[in-house]
Scaffold this motif. Structure first.
Motif, mmCIF file in Angstrom:
data_model
loop_
_atom_site.group_PDB
_atom_site.id
_atom_site.type_symbol
_atom_site.label_atom_id
_atom_site.label_comp_id
_atom_site.label_asym_id
_atom_site.label_seq_id
_atom_site.Cartn_x
_atom_site.Cartn_y
_atom_site.Cartn_z
ATOM 1 N N SER A 224 0.393 -1.324 0.296
ATOM 2 C CA SER A 224 -0.083 0.052 0.010
ATOM 3 C C SER A 224 0.603 1.290 -0.456
ATOM 4 C CB SER A 224 -0.670 -0.024 0.872
ATOM 5 O OG SER A 224 -2.197 -0.819 1.087
ATOM 6 N N LEU A 225 0.249 2.243 -0.016
ATOM 7 C CA LEU A 225 1.015 3.549 -1.002
ATOM 8 C C LEU A 225 -0.195 4.775 -0.841
ATOM 9 C CD1 LEU A 225 3.865 4.490 -0.137
ATOM 10 C CD2 LEU A 225 3.869 4.101 -2.866
ATOM 11 N N THR A 226 0.350 5.677 0.204
ATOM 12 C CA THR A 226 -0.684 7.079 0.264
ATOM 13 C C THR A 226 -0.417 7.992 -0.308
ATOM 14 O OG1 THR A 226 -2.342 5.941 2.282
ATOM 15 C CG2 THR A 226 -2.373 8.474 1.271
ATOM 16 N N LEU A 227 -0.611 8.916 -1.321
ATOM 17 C CA LEU A 227 -0.144 10.013 -2.040
ATOM 18 C C LEU A 227 -1.082 11.026 -1.395
ATOM 19 C CD1 LEU A 227 -0.394 9.103 -5.632
ATOM 20 C CD2 LEU A 227 1.311 8.692 -3.820
ATOM 21 N N SER A 228 0.357 12.359 -1.433
ATOM 22 C CA SER A 228 -0.991 13.720 -1.216
ATOM 23 C C SER A 228 -0.963 14.272 -1.981
ATOM 24 C CB SER A 228 -0.324 14.135 0.318
ATOM 25 O OG SER A 228 -0.909 12.683 1.248
ATOM 26 N N CYS A 229 -1.593 15.523 -1.785
ATOM 27 C CA CYS A 229 -1.460 16.569 -2.979
ATOM 28 C C CYS A 229 -2.291 18.299 -2.257
ATOM 29 C CB CYS A 229 -2.785 15.935 -4.033
ATOM 30 S SG CYS A 229 -2.733 17.911 -4.794
ATOM 31 N N THR A 230 -1.835 18.973 -2.838
ATOM 32 C CA THR A 230 -1.343 19.882 -1.696
ATOM 33 C C THR A 230 -1.774 21.219 -2.880
ATOM 34 O OG1 THR A 230 0.351 20.228 -1.093
ATOM 35 C CG2 THR A 230 -1.015 19.655 0.558
ATOM 36 N N ALA A 231 -2.460 22.067 -2.286
ATOM 37 C CA ALA A 231 -3.009 23.533 -4.114
ATOM 38 C C ALA A 231 -2.327 24.457 -3.533
ATOM 39 C CB ALA A 231 -3.855 23.142 -4.484
ATOM 40 N N SER A 232 -1.917 25.544 -4.296
ATOM 41 C CA SER A 232 -2.481 26.676 -3.435
ATOM 42 C C SER A 232 -2.248 27.776 -5.345
ATOM 43 C CB SER A 232 0.003 27.169 -3.340
ATOM 44 O OG SER A 232 0.388 26.872 -4.019
ATOM 45 N N GLY A 233 -2.869 28.958 -4.778
ATOM 46 C CA GLY A 233 -2.861 29.434 -5.734
ATOM 47 C C GLY A 233 -4.424 29.427 -6.102
ATOM 48 N N TYR A 234 -5.163 29.212 -5.822
ATOM 49 C CA TYR A 234 -6.387 28.084 -6.760
ATOM 50 C C TYR A 234 -7.544 28.212 -5.350
ATOM 51 C CZ TYR A 234 -9.210 24.713 -8.717
ATOM 52 O OH TYR A 234 -10.361 23.806 -9.395
ATOM 53 N N THR A 235 -8.129 28.459 -6.546
ATOM 54 C CA THR A 235 -9.648 28.695 -5.524
ATOM 55 C C THR A 235 -11.354 28.386 -6.811
ATOM 56 O OG1 THR A 235 -10.418 31.499 -6.034
ATOM 57 C CG2 THR A 235 -9.466 30.380 -3.757
ATOM 58 N N SER A 236 -11.945 28.421 -5.663
ATOM 59 C CA SER A 236 -12.968 27.543 -7.225
ATOM 60 C C SER A 236 -14.528 27.367 -6.600
ATOM 61 C CB SER A 236 -12.636 25.870 -7.181
ATOM 62 O OG SER A 236 -13.886 25.369 -8.264
ATOM 63 N N ASP A 237 -15.193 27.746 -7.383
ATOM 64 C CA ASP A 237 -16.888 28.143 -6.438
ATOM 65 C C ASP A 237 -17.296 26.601 -6.037
ATOM 66 O OD1 ASP A 237 -18.103 30.262 -9.534
ATOM 67 O OD2 ASP A 237 -16.370 30.991 -8.023
ATOM 68 N N ARG A 238 -16.956 25.755 -6.706
ATOM 69 C CA ARG A 238 -16.904 24.028 -6.327
ATOM 70 C C ARG A 238 -16.314 23.339 -5.739
ATOM 71 N NH1 ARG A 238 -22.311 20.776 -8.593
ATOM 72 N NH2 ARG A 238 -21.699 19.507 -7.118
ATOM 73 N N TYR A 239 -16.186 23.023 -5.433
ATOM 74 C CA TYR A 239 -14.690 22.137 -4.986
ATOM 75 C C TYR A 239 -14.606 20.534 -5.874
ATOM 76 C CZ TYR A 239 -10.808 19.169 -3.095
ATOM 77 O OH TYR A 239 -9.823 18.302 -2.927
ATOM 78 N N CYS A 240 -13.535 20.218 -7.358
ATOM 79 C CA CYS A 240 -13.494 18.852 -7.525
ATOM 80 C C CYS A 240 -12.252 18.999 -7.813
ATOM 81 C CB CYS A 240 -13.975 18.931 -9.086
ATOM 82 S SG CYS A 240 -13.874 17.690 -9.667
ATOM 83 N N MET A 241 -11.614 17.468 -7.438
ATOM 84 C CA MET A 241 -10.197 17.336 -7.422
ATOM 85 C C MET A 241 -9.614 15.997 -7.948
ATOM 86 S SD MET A 241 -8.429 20.035 -7.130
ATOM 87 C CE MET A 241 -6.809 19.380 -5.990
ATOM 88 N N GLY A 242 -9.359 15.683 -8.578
ATOM 89 C CA GLY A 242 -8.742 14.377 -8.792
ATOM 90 C C GLY A 242 -7.526 13.814 -9.397
ATOM 91 N N TRP A 243 -6.708 12.330 -9.212
ATOM 92 C CA TRP A 243 -6.203 11.556 -9.949
ATOM 93 C C TRP A 243 -5.870 10.843 -11.473
ATOM 94 C CZ3 TRP A 243 -1.783 12.938 -6.603
ATOM 95 C CH2 TRP A 243 -2.474 13.414 -5.402
#
Length: 122
Positions: free
Chosen positions: A16-35
């Motif tokens: 097993s492995l867990t990946l992380s992602c942080t975002a900077s400089g980004y805003t959105s009316d609604r949240y949606c993120m993916g891999w």
């Protein structure tokens, strides 16, 4: 906008492995993120997506093995990967849509992180 992934590495098949992602400089009316992931010479593959209403979608290739989640307190996106197989070896990218994606009704990748390499050893 900057998306930064971490957590990649080498792991034995079945591990097993867990990946992380942080975002900077980004805003959105609604949240949606993916891999997504990409293997050299192959088409990029969408793996998982999560929206602010809690809905998640997964590619058939990872369904039941990968879990996407978000920590709203830290705005960190995660991808928990288990029962890893050699075919999961790839560069994994965090993606975010255009900030106005909700008006278009489509959460499609517009911003990409540099990626984090996952190598599954057999």
């Amino acid at each position: 906008v900057q998306l930064v992934e971490s957590g990649g590495g080498s792991v034995q098949a079945g591990g097993s492995l867990t990946l992380s992602c942080t975002a900077s400089g980004y805003t959105s009316d609604r949240y949606c993120m993916g891999w997504f992931r990409q293997v050299p010479g192959k088409k990029r593959e969408g793996l998982a997506q999560i929206e602010d209403n809690g809905s998640t979608t997964y590619a058939d290739s990872v369904k039941g093995r990968f879990t996407i989640s978000v920590d709203t307190a830290t705005d960190t996106l995660y991808l928990q990967m288990s029962s890893l197989k050699s075919e999961d070896t790839a560069m994994y990218h965090c993606v975010a849509p255009h900030p106005g994606w909700a008006r278009l009704g489509k959460c499609e990748p517009n911003y990409w992180g540099q990626g984090t390499q996952v190598t599954v050893l057999t």
